[in-house]
Write a protein that holds these residues in place. Sequence first.
Motif, short mmCIF file in Angstrom:
data_model
loop_
_atom_site.label_atom_id
_atom_site.label_comp_id
_atom_site.label_asym_id
_atom_site.label_seq_id
_atom_site.Cartn_x
_atom_site.Cartn_y
_atom_site.Cartn_z
N ASP A 64 0.84 -1.19 0.00
CA ASP A 64 0.00 0.00 0.00
C ASP A 64 0.88 1.25 0.00
O ASP A 64 1.94 1.29 0.62
N SER A 65 0.43 2.29 -0.71
CA SER A 65 1.20 3.53 -0.80
C SER A 65 0.27 4.67 -1.16
O SER A 65 -0.64 4.51 -1.98
N TRP A 66 0.49 5.81 -0.54
CA TRP A 66 -0.29 7.01 -0.84
C TRP A 66 -0.09 7.39 -2.31
O TRP A 66 -1.02 7.80 -2.99
N VAL A 67 1.14 7.24 -2.81
CA VAL A 67 1.44 7.60 -4.19
C VAL A 67 0.68 6.71 -5.16
O VAL A 67 0.22 7.18 -6.22
N LEU A 68 0.53 5.43 -4.84
CA LEU A 68 -0.21 4.53 -5.71
C LEU A 68 -1.71 4.79 -5.64
O LEU A 68 -2.42 4.67 -6.64
N ARG A 69 -2.18 5.13 -4.46
CA ARG A 69 -3.62 5.41 -4.31
C ARG A 69 -4.00 6.73 -4.97
O ARG A 69 -5.10 6.87 -5.49
N ALA A 70 -3.10 7.70 -4.85
CA ALA A 70 -3.38 9.03 -5.42
C ALA A 70 -2.12 9.53 -6.13
O ALA A 70 -1.32 10.27 -5.55
N PRO A 71 -1.90 9.12 -7.39
CA PRO A 71 -0.68 9.49 -8.12
C PRO A 71 -0.45 10.99 -8.21
O PRO A 71 0.70 11.44 -8.30
N GLY A 72 -1.50 11.78 -8.16
CA GLY A 72 -1.35 13.23 -8.26
C GLY A 72 -0.63 13.84 -7.07
O GLY A 72 -0.19 15.00 -7.13
N THR A 73 -0.48 13.07 -5.99
CA THR A 73 0.21 13.56 -4.80
C THR A 73 1.65 13.96 -5.11
O THR A 73 2.18 14.91 -4.54
N VAL A 74 2.28 13.25 -6.03
CA VAL A 74 3.67 13.54 -6.40
C VAL A 74 3.80 14.96 -6.93
O VAL A 74 4.74 15.69 -6.60
N GLY A 75 2.86 15.38 -7.75
CA GLY A 75 2.91 16.72 -8.31
C GLY A 75 2.63 17.81 -7.30
O GLY A 75 3.09 18.95 -7.45
N VAL A 76 1.90 17.48 -6.24
CA VAL A 76 1.53 18.46 -5.22
C VAL A 76 2.66 18.66 -4.20
O VAL A 76 2.79 19.72 -3.60
N LEU A 77 3.50 17.64 -4.02
CA LEU A 77 4.51 17.66 -2.96
C LEU A 77 5.43 18.87 -3.01
O LEU A 77 5.63 19.52 -1.97
N PRO A 78 6.04 19.24 -4.16
CA PRO A 78 6.94 20.41 -4.16
C PRO A 78 6.24 21.69 -3.68
O PRO A 78 6.79 22.44 -2.87
N GLY A 79 5.04 21.92 -4.17
CA GLY A 79 4.30 23.11 -3.75
C GLY A 79 3.96 23.08 -2.28
O GLY A 79 4.00 24.12 -1.59
N ALA A 80 3.62 21.90 -1.77
CA ALA A 80 3.29 21.77 -0.35
C ALA A 80 4.51 22.06 0.52
O ALA A 80 4.40 22.68 1.58
N LEU A 81 5.68 21.63 0.08
CA LEU A 81 6.91 21.90 0.84
C LEU A 81 7.22 23.39 0.87
O LEU A 81 7.62 23.93 1.92
N ILE A 82 7.04 24.06 -0.26
CA ILE A 82 7.28 25.51 -0.31
C ILE A 82 6.30 26.24 0.59
O ILE A 82 6.67 27.15 1.36
N LEU A 83 5.03 25.86 0.53
CA LEU A 83 4.01 26.48 1.38
C LEU A 83 4.31 26.25 2.85
O LEU A 83 4.18 27.17 3.69
N HIS A 84 4.73 25.04 3.19
CA HIS A 84 5.07 24.71 4.59
C HIS A 84 6.22 25.60 5.07
O HIS A 84 6.20 26.09 6.22
N ALA A 85 7.23 25.80 4.24
CA ALA A 85 8.36 26.66 4.62
C ALA A 85 7.91 28.10 4.85
O ALA A 85 8.36 28.76 5.78
N LEU A 86 7.01 28.58 4.00
CA LEU A 86 6.49 29.94 4.17
C LEU A 86 5.69 30.07 5.46
O LEU A 86 5.80 31.08 6.18
N ILE A 87 4.90 29.06 5.78
CA ILE A 87 4.13 29.08 7.04
C ILE A 87 5.07 29.08 8.23
O ILE A 87 4.86 29.81 9.21
N ALA A 88 6.13 28.28 8.15
CA ALA A 88 7.10 28.24 9.24
C ALA A 88 7.75 29.61 9.43
O ALA A 88 7.97 30.06 10.57
N ALA A 89 8.07 30.30 8.32
CA ALA A 89 8.66 31.63 8.41
C ALA A 89 7.71 32.62 9.08
O ALA A 89 8.12 33.45 9.91
N VAL A 90 6.44 32.52 8.75
CA VAL A 90 5.44 33.40 9.37
C VAL A 90 5.33 33.11 10.86
O VAL A 90 5.24 34.02 11.70
N LEU A 91 5.36 31.83 11.22
CA LEU A 91 5.22 31.44 12.63
C LEU A 91 6.36 31.97 13.48
O LEU A 91 6.16 32.33 14.64
#
Length: 320
Positions: A214-241
């Motif tokens: 079982d794998s999140w990537v296999l269940r939802a292949p689009g997750t791979v494309g979202v990951l880079p943007g999610a990491l950038i957003l997470h870094a921005l949130i951390a900077a705000v915090l």
Amino acid sequence: MHNLIGETVTEDQISDRTAHVPWWAWANALSLDSVTVGLVWLLVLTGSFCDRLPSLYEFAIIGLSIWLVYTADRLFDSIRLDTERRHSIRHHFHFRYRRPLCLGWFLALGLDTALVVSSATDAQLRWGCAAIAVVVAYVASVQFPRNSARWLPKELLAGLVFAFGVSLIAWSELTPGDFRPLLISVLMAAFVFTANCLTIAMLERDLDRIQAFDSWVLRAPGTVGVLPGALILHALIAAVLVVIETIPPGMVFCLIASDAMLLALAVAGSRSLATQSMDGTGAASIGRLVALADVALVIPPVVFWVTGSVVESLSGFAVG
């Protein structure tokens, strides 16, 4: 034929790799990379919220506990491993050496239990019992029953459980004013740990497919494309915090640096996967990028603590 990072390999090389673990893969095969990640983040969270370093027995208990969980999970996976089809080097290692690993697991469990009983405080025992319940629930949800749908992907569950485990000392010494900062810090760390698991799942998606894991990537292949943007957003949130003084600056440095390293790894991994070809022939695949996934979470806390120690030493020298 190509391996996980696009290198061309021959059948003879694959046969050799099946029987031999290269030096740089030993930490991953033995789950020591996960233990290292847990201990360096234990340093960050304990230092940030308890204003002290973990004691030796706390290091030992947390380190052994992480090793027990990861080794048990991989031993369960090895039970249903199809060795006639391609698989990861760590699963091959746990399949091939399952008997000595089982013996080592019970010995480590006994040592961990003895340390907890002899050294842990009452508050640590209470939080430790909660952690045991969470871990048992996690392993059960991932391993039994096998093909059932679950509400949350296993990578997200693993990230949440790992973040809770490495923050146990901070929770056991919690003061009322630290509840909100600690909770936010743990959730932010859980995202980084989840992204780490997701990156590995991306790099090993063909192996998981071949082995019917079982794998999140296999269940939802689009997750791979979202990951880079999610990491950038997470870094921005951390900077705000950190700007609004919600979580400690050291914690934010480790989060943003980990985001950057995982982002680079995810981009490199997606490019190599786009050009690789992999069949289902039985052999243990060795992906160097997989070995780097946990390194991406180790370097930021180490840099933070080394830099802090140097600055403190220089300050002391200047005052003296």
